[in-house]
Design an enzyme around this catalytic site. Structure first.
Site, PDB file in Angstrom:
ATOM      1  N   HIS A  17       0.841  -1.207   0.000  1.00 37.25           N
ATOM      2  CA  HIS A  17       0.000   0.000   0.000  1.00 37.25           C
ATOM      3  C   HIS A  17       0.875   1.255   0.000  1.00 37.25           C
ATOM      4  O   HIS A  17       0.619   2.205  -0.750  1.00 37.25           O
ATOM      5  CB  HIS A  17      -0.876   0.051   1.260  1.00 37.25           C
ATOM      6  CG  HIS A  17      -1.945  -0.998   1.329  1.00 37.25           C
ATOM      7  ND1 HIS A  17      -2.127  -1.816   2.419  1.00 37.25           N
ATOM      8  CD2 HIS A  17      -2.911  -1.354   0.443  1.00 37.25           C
ATOM      9  CE1 HIS A  17      -3.151  -2.626   2.214  1.00 37.25           C
ATOM     10  NE2 HIS A  17      -3.637  -2.378   1.014  1.00 37.25           N
ATOM     11  N   LYS A  41     -18.271  -5.295   8.271  1.00 42.63           N
ATOM     12  CA  LYS A  41     -17.046  -6.072   8.483  1.00 42.63           C
ATOM     13  C   LYS A  41     -16.483  -5.802   9.868  1.00 42.63           C
ATOM     14  O   LYS A  41     -16.666  -4.707  10.411  1.00 42.63           O
ATOM     15  CB  LYS A  41     -15.989  -5.673   7.444  1.00 42.63           C
ATOM     16  CG  LYS A  41     -16.102  -6.381   6.122  1.00 42.63           C
ATOM     17  CD  LYS A  41     -14.851  -6.130   5.308  1.00 42.63           C
ATOM     18  CE  LYS A  41     -14.940  -6.718   3.915  1.00 42.63           C
ATOM     19  NZ  LYS A  41     -13.752  -6.353   3.115  1.00 42.63           N
ATOM     20  N   ARG A  90      -1.984  -6.228  -8.273  1.00 46.15           N
ATOM     21  CA  ARG A  90      -0.836  -7.082  -7.953  1.00 46.15           C
ATOM     22  C   ARG A  90      -0.627  -8.170  -9.005  1.00 46.15           C
ATOM     23  O   ARG A  90       0.490  -8.471  -9.394  1.00 46.15           O
ATOM     24  CB  ARG A  90      -1.035  -7.766  -6.592  1.00 46.15           C
ATOM     25  CG  ARG A  90      -0.916  -6.816  -5.427  1.00 46.15           C
ATOM     26  CD  ARG A  90      -1.425  -7.436  -4.167  1.00 46.15           C
ATOM     27  NE  ARG A  90      -2.835  -7.784  -4.312  1.00 46.15           N
ATOM     28  CZ  ARG A  90      -3.626  -8.192  -3.325  1.00 46.15           C
ATOM     29  NH1 ARG A  90      -3.126  -8.332  -2.132  1.00 46.15           N
ATOM     30  NH2 ARG A  90      -4.883  -8.465  -3.534  1.00 46.15           N
ATOM     31  N   SER A 128      -3.109  -7.607   3.042  1.00 44.54           N
ATOM     32  CA  SER A 128      -3.381  -7.409   4.471  1.00 44.54           C
ATOM     33  C   SER A 128      -3.842  -8.715   5.106  1.00 44.54           C
ATOM     34  O   SER A 128      -3.530  -9.010   6.260  1.00 44.54           O
ATOM     35  CB  SER A 128      -4.463  -6.341   4.661  1.00 44.54           C
ATOM     36  OG  SER A 128      -4.020  -5.114   4.170  1.00 44.54           O
TER      37      SER A 128
HETATM   38  O1  PNS Z   1      -8.744  -2.555   0.330  1.00 47.67           O
HETATM   39  P1  PNS Z   1      -9.969  -3.153  -0.306  1.00 47.67           P
HETATM   40  O2  PNS Z   1     -10.805  -3.858   0.728  1.00 47.67           O
HETATM   41  O3  PNS Z   1      -9.656  -3.996  -1.503  1.00 47.67           O
HETATM   42  O4  PNS Z   1     -10.843  -1.892  -0.845  1.00 47.67           O
HETATM   43  C1  PNS Z   1     -12.097  -2.071  -1.440  1.00 47.67           C
HETATM   44  C2  PNS Z   1     -12.840  -0.738  -1.581  1.00 47.67           C
HETATM   45  C3  PNS Z   1     -12.904  -0.024  -0.244  1.00 47.67           C
HETATM   46  C4  PNS Z   1     -12.118   0.140  -2.574  1.00 47.67           C
HETATM   47  C5  PNS Z   1     -14.273  -1.057  -2.112  1.00 47.67           C
HETATM   48  O5  PNS Z   1     -14.846  -2.057  -1.331  1.00 47.67           O
HETATM   49  C6  PNS Z   1     -15.175   0.166  -2.118  1.00 47.67           C
HETATM   50  O6  PNS Z   1     -15.004   1.067  -2.901  1.00 47.67           O
HETATM   51  N1  PNS Z   1     -16.120   0.178  -1.163  1.00 47.67           N
HETATM   52  C7  PNS Z   1     -17.066   1.275  -0.982  1.00 47.67           C
HETATM   53  C8  PNS Z   1     -18.425   0.918  -1.559  1.00 47.67           C
HETATM   54  C9  PNS Z   1     -18.467   1.184  -3.044  1.00 47.67           C
HETATM   55  O7  PNS Z   1     -18.139   2.254  -3.507  1.00 47.67           O
HETATM   56  N2  PNS Z   1     -18.908   0.175  -3.824  1.00 47.67           N
HETATM   57  C10 PNS Z   1     -19.048   0.329  -5.271  1.00 47.67           C
HETATM   58  C11 PNS Z   1     -17.863  -0.210  -6.022  1.00 47.67           C
HETATM   59  S1  PNS Z   1     -18.121  -1.944  -6.312  1.00 47.67           S
END
Ligand code: PNS
Length: 158
Positions: A17, A41, A90, A128
């Site tokens: 990150h 979560k 990745r 993570s």
């Molecule tokens: O670090 P992560 O868990 O891979 O991040 C995922 C994240 C936070 C980018 C994604 O879950 C997100 O954008 N969540 C907020 C809800 C949202 O906007 N959903 C629409 C996109 S599918």
């Protein structure tokens, strides 16, 4: 001003990150790291802990700001007056989910673009989730996370 948002869970922030944050900070005037508060979560680190960790590990990078958010990423991006979402890729296994998310976000907000940065090779295996698993067995995490995160993981799991 060219501003990007790097959204994620960051539970906890890894060297992968941090690599993306550092490289994005060289591409934009300002990078806002958006730490998702997701009530569905149960993260290892609370939202405040994750924000504080990120603030500590990025304190040397002038144009990076850390903020918590809840709800849709695109709404947070708009609130920040940003134009771009940054995500790290990745491996090919990330691609399907990331593409789906980018396309969903594009439909929700056609004025916002997603930009993918390929993770530096030395961190391509890192996540993570694996960091937390390895940490739970007490193994050495020096290669995986910045020293401050190492400290916080030790505190959390002791
Ligand atoms: O670090 P992560 O868990 O891979 O991040 C995922 C994240 C936070 C980018 C994604 O879950 C997100 O954008 N969540 C907020 C809800 C949202 O906007 N959903 C629409 C996109 S599918």
């Amino acid at each position: 001003m060219h501003r990007a948002v790097y959204p994620g869970s960051f539970d906890p922030c890894t060297k992968g990150h941090l690599d993306i944050i550092q490289r994005a900070s060289g591409l934009f005037d300002e990078v806002i790291v958006g730490v998702l508060y997701n009530s569905a979560k149960t993260p290892l680190f609370s939202i405040d802990e994750r924000v504080n960790i990120l603030k500590e590990v990025t304190k040397g990078i002038e144009n990076v700001r850390i903020e918590a958010f809840a709800g849709l990423s695109v709404d947070f991006v708009r609130k920040c007056n940003a134009q771009v979402i940054i995500r790290g890729l990745r491996a090919i296994t990330d691609f399907e989910f990331e593409l789906q998310m980018a396309q969903t976000n594009r439909v929700l907000a056609p004025d916002i673009d997603t930009m993918f940065l390929t993770t530096s090779l030395e961190y391509a295996y890192l996540s993570s989730t694996t960091v937390k698993e390895v940490a739970s067995f007490g193994a050495d995490l020096t290669e995986f996370v910045p020293p401050y995160v190492l400290l916080k993981l030790k505190e959390k799991l002791s």
